[in-house]
Design a protein around this motif. Structure first.
Motif, PDB file in Angstrom:
ATOM      1  N   ARG A  99     -15.305 -14.393 -29.709  1.00  9.69           N
ATOM      2  CA  ARG A  99     -14.812 -15.501 -30.526  1.00  9.69           C
ATOM      3  C   ARG A  99     -14.132 -16.550 -29.661  1.00  9.69           C
ATOM      4  O   ARG A  99     -13.409 -16.223 -28.728  1.00  9.69           O
ATOM      5  N   TYR A 102     -10.331 -21.046 -30.981  1.00 10.96           N
ATOM      6  CA  TYR A 102     -10.103 -21.419 -32.380  1.00 10.96           C
ATOM      7  C   TYR A 102     -10.341 -20.229 -33.302  1.00 10.96           C
ATOM      8  O   TYR A 102      -9.517 -19.908 -34.172  1.00 10.96           O
ATOM      9  N   ALA A 103     -11.451 -19.531 -33.091  1.00 10.37           N
ATOM     10  CA  ALA A 103     -11.836 -18.462 -34.007  1.00 10.37           C
ATOM     11  C   ALA A 103     -10.941 -17.239 -33.852  1.00 10.37           C
ATOM     12  O   ALA A 103     -10.753 -16.486 -34.816  1.00 10.37           O
ATOM     13  N   LYS A 116     -11.450 -22.224 -45.675  1.00 10.91           N
ATOM     14  CA  LYS A 116     -11.751 -22.854 -44.380  1.00 10.91           C
ATOM     15  C   LYS A 116     -10.953 -24.123 -44.138  1.00 10.91           C
ATOM     16  O   LYS A 116     -10.545 -24.402 -43.009  1.00 10.91           O
ATOM     17  N   ARG A 136      -9.840 -25.283 -27.488  1.00  5.46           N
ATOM     18  CA  ARG A 136     -10.176 -24.626 -28.752  1.00  5.46           C
ATOM     19  C   ARG A 136     -11.588 -24.051 -28.779  1.00  5.46           C
ATOM     20  O   ARG A 136     -11.835 -23.054 -29.443  1.00  5.46           O
ATOM     21  N   ASP A 137     -12.512 -24.653 -28.069  1.00  2.00           N
ATOM     22  CA  ASP A 137     -13.893 -24.165 -28.096  1.00  2.00           C
ATOM     23  C   ASP A 137     -14.251 -23.281 -26.905  1.00  2.00           C
ATOM     24  O   ASP A 137     -15.406 -22.893 -26.747  1.00  2.00           O
TER      25      ASP A 137
HETATM   26  P1  ADP Z   1     -18.282 -16.284 -35.139  1.00  2.00           P
HETATM   27  O1  ADP Z   1     -19.414 -16.245 -34.135  1.00  2.00           O
HETATM   28  O2  ADP Z   1     -17.563 -14.974 -35.295  1.00  2.00           O
HETATM   29  O3  ADP Z   1     -18.654 -16.942 -36.441  1.00  2.00           O
HETATM   30  P2  ADP Z   1     -17.221 -18.741 -34.278  1.00  2.00           P
HETATM   31  O4  ADP Z   1     -16.686 -19.085 -32.932  1.00  2.00           O
HETATM   32  O5  ADP Z   1     -18.567 -19.255 -34.606  1.00  2.00           O
HETATM   33  O6  ADP Z   1     -17.152 -17.187 -34.461  1.00  2.00           O
HETATM   34  O7  ADP Z   1     -16.182 -19.284 -35.379  1.00  2.00           O
HETATM   35  C1  ADP Z   1     -15.666 -18.540 -36.471  1.00  2.00           C
HETATM   36  C2  ADP Z   1     -15.193 -19.507 -37.533  1.00  2.00           C
HETATM   37  O8  ADP Z   1     -14.364 -20.508 -36.959  1.00  2.00           O
HETATM   38  C3  ADP Z   1     -16.366 -20.225 -38.190  1.00  2.00           C
HETATM   39  O9  ADP Z   1     -16.029 -20.390 -39.550  1.00  2.00           O
HETATM   40  C4  ADP Z   1     -16.411 -21.540 -37.458  1.00  2.00           C
HETATM   41  O10 ADP Z   1     -16.968 -22.522 -38.300  1.00  2.00           O
HETATM   42  C5  ADP Z   1     -14.948 -21.803 -37.197  1.00  2.00           C
HETATM   43  N1  ADP Z   1     -14.746 -22.610 -35.984  1.00  2.00           N
HETATM   44  C6  ADP Z   1     -14.961 -22.231 -34.694  1.00  2.00           C
HETATM   45  N2  ADP Z   1     -14.614 -23.204 -33.835  1.00  2.00           N
HETATM   46  C7  ADP Z   1     -14.163 -24.220 -34.591  1.00  2.00           C
HETATM   47  C8  ADP Z   1     -13.630 -25.527 -34.295  1.00  2.00           C
HETATM   48  N3  ADP Z   1     -13.484 -25.975 -33.041  1.00  2.00           N
HETATM   49  N4  ADP Z   1     -13.251 -26.298 -35.329  1.00  2.00           N
HETATM   50  C9  ADP Z   1     -13.379 -25.863 -36.593  1.00  2.00           C
HETATM   51  N5  ADP Z   1     -13.860 -24.658 -36.943  1.00  2.00           N
HETATM   52  C10 ADP Z   1     -14.239 -23.842 -35.966  1.00  2.00           C
END
Ligand code: ADP
Ligand code: ADP
Length: 234
Positions: A99, A102-103, A116, A136-137
């Motif tokens: 993850r 952010y996640a 959300k 965050r990313d």
């Molecule tokens: P997973 O692979 O477990 O879904 P992700 O990294 O894709 O993990 O993200 C999990 C949640 O967080 C998802 O709902 C995604 O849309 C949200 N999310 C992830 N990064 C961001 C970001 N930079 N801004 C807003 N939402 C985010």
């Protein structure tokens, strides 16, 4: 009353001749807004003690009160609910490698069923607070140890707890990074009024941010004092 109150707490691992009494009749009170340290050598019972506060370990006997609520009587959904009041950080950060930053911070809110939109509104200021808005990313493997612990702090604060438990939170970090993380914890204590209970084997940690400190040895709290008095040379 105190934010954390442990009364007559004991913990025995196993039974019979191989049983280990890790905690013996612990009494500990931490007032709201305090930073309280428990220091001791390896094997003294520090980790068991702090894990009893959120019932990651079930005490064998005794009482655990957090913000007036008796936790040892709770289980299941009621215990989960009470745990939202108690954030925790660890020596090895315990982030989810799959993850993003952010996640990871969003995870406890997802588990709480927060929608959300609200998650987005709550995670952004947490990342600002710990100074990681620009990461965050990124994924944990792309971060330094200090940055990983900042993510873990933001995640621990996501449920808006009243208490933060720190289990050797700086033991895997170099001295400079340790200082920066301790400054962040102190800042959070002051700005949010969060009560902090930390365990450590390092006196420098206690000296730098704790208000009071207890010394644990052989599963017993053998001494407790204001930090200034504790370290005064004879
Ligand atoms: P997973 O692979 O477990 O879904 P992700 O990294 O894709 O993990 O993200 C999990 C949640 O967080 C998802 O709902 C995604 O849309 C949200 N999310 C992830 N990064 C961001 C970001 N930079 N801004 C807003 N939402 C985010
Ligand atoms: P510290 O955190 O101060 O190093 P611990 O709370 O980890 O101390 O351990 C206190 C005592 O309890 C030690 O003797 C340790 O070996 C024992 N202990 C800790 N966890 C377990 C366990 N899961 N099973 C059996 N004994 C344990």
């Amino acid at each position: 009353g105190p934010m954390i109150k442990l009364s007559n707490l004991s913990k025995t691992y196993g039974s019979g001749p191989g049983a280990v009494q890790a905690l013996k009749t612990i009494d500990l009170e931490v007032p709201e807004g305090a930073i309280h340290g428990v220091i001791g050598l390896s094997g003294a019972g520090k980790s068991t003690l702090i894990r009893c506060v959120n019932l990651l370990e079930r005490p064998t006997t005794g009482s655990v009160r957090v913000d007036g609520q008796e936790l040892t009587e709770l289980s299941g959904a009621a215990l989960n609910q009470a745990r939202h009041q108690i954030g925790m950080i660890f020596q090895h950060f315990n982030l989810l490698s799959s993850r993003s930053v952010y996640a990871n911070v969003a995870l406890p809110l997802e588990l709480m069923g927060v929608n959300k939109t609200e998650i987005r509104e709550r995670v952004a200021p947490l990342l600002d607070l710990v100074g990681l808005a620009d990461k965050r990313d990124q994924y944990p493997s792309q971060l330094s140890g200090g940055q990983k612990q900042r993510v873990a702090i933001a995640r621990a604060l996501a449920s808006r707890p009243k208490v933060l438990l720190c289990d050797e939170a700086t033991s895997a970090l170099d001295p400079h990074t340790t200082g920066a993380i301790l400054d962040l914890l102190q800042d959070i204590n002051r700005r949010l009024g969060l009560t902090i209970l930390l365990i450590t084997h390092e006196m420098e940690v206690v000296k730098r941010i704790c208000h009071r400190v207890g010394l644990i040895s052989g599963g017993e709290l053998v001494e407790e004092a204001e930090v200034g008095d504790f370290f005064t040379a004879p």
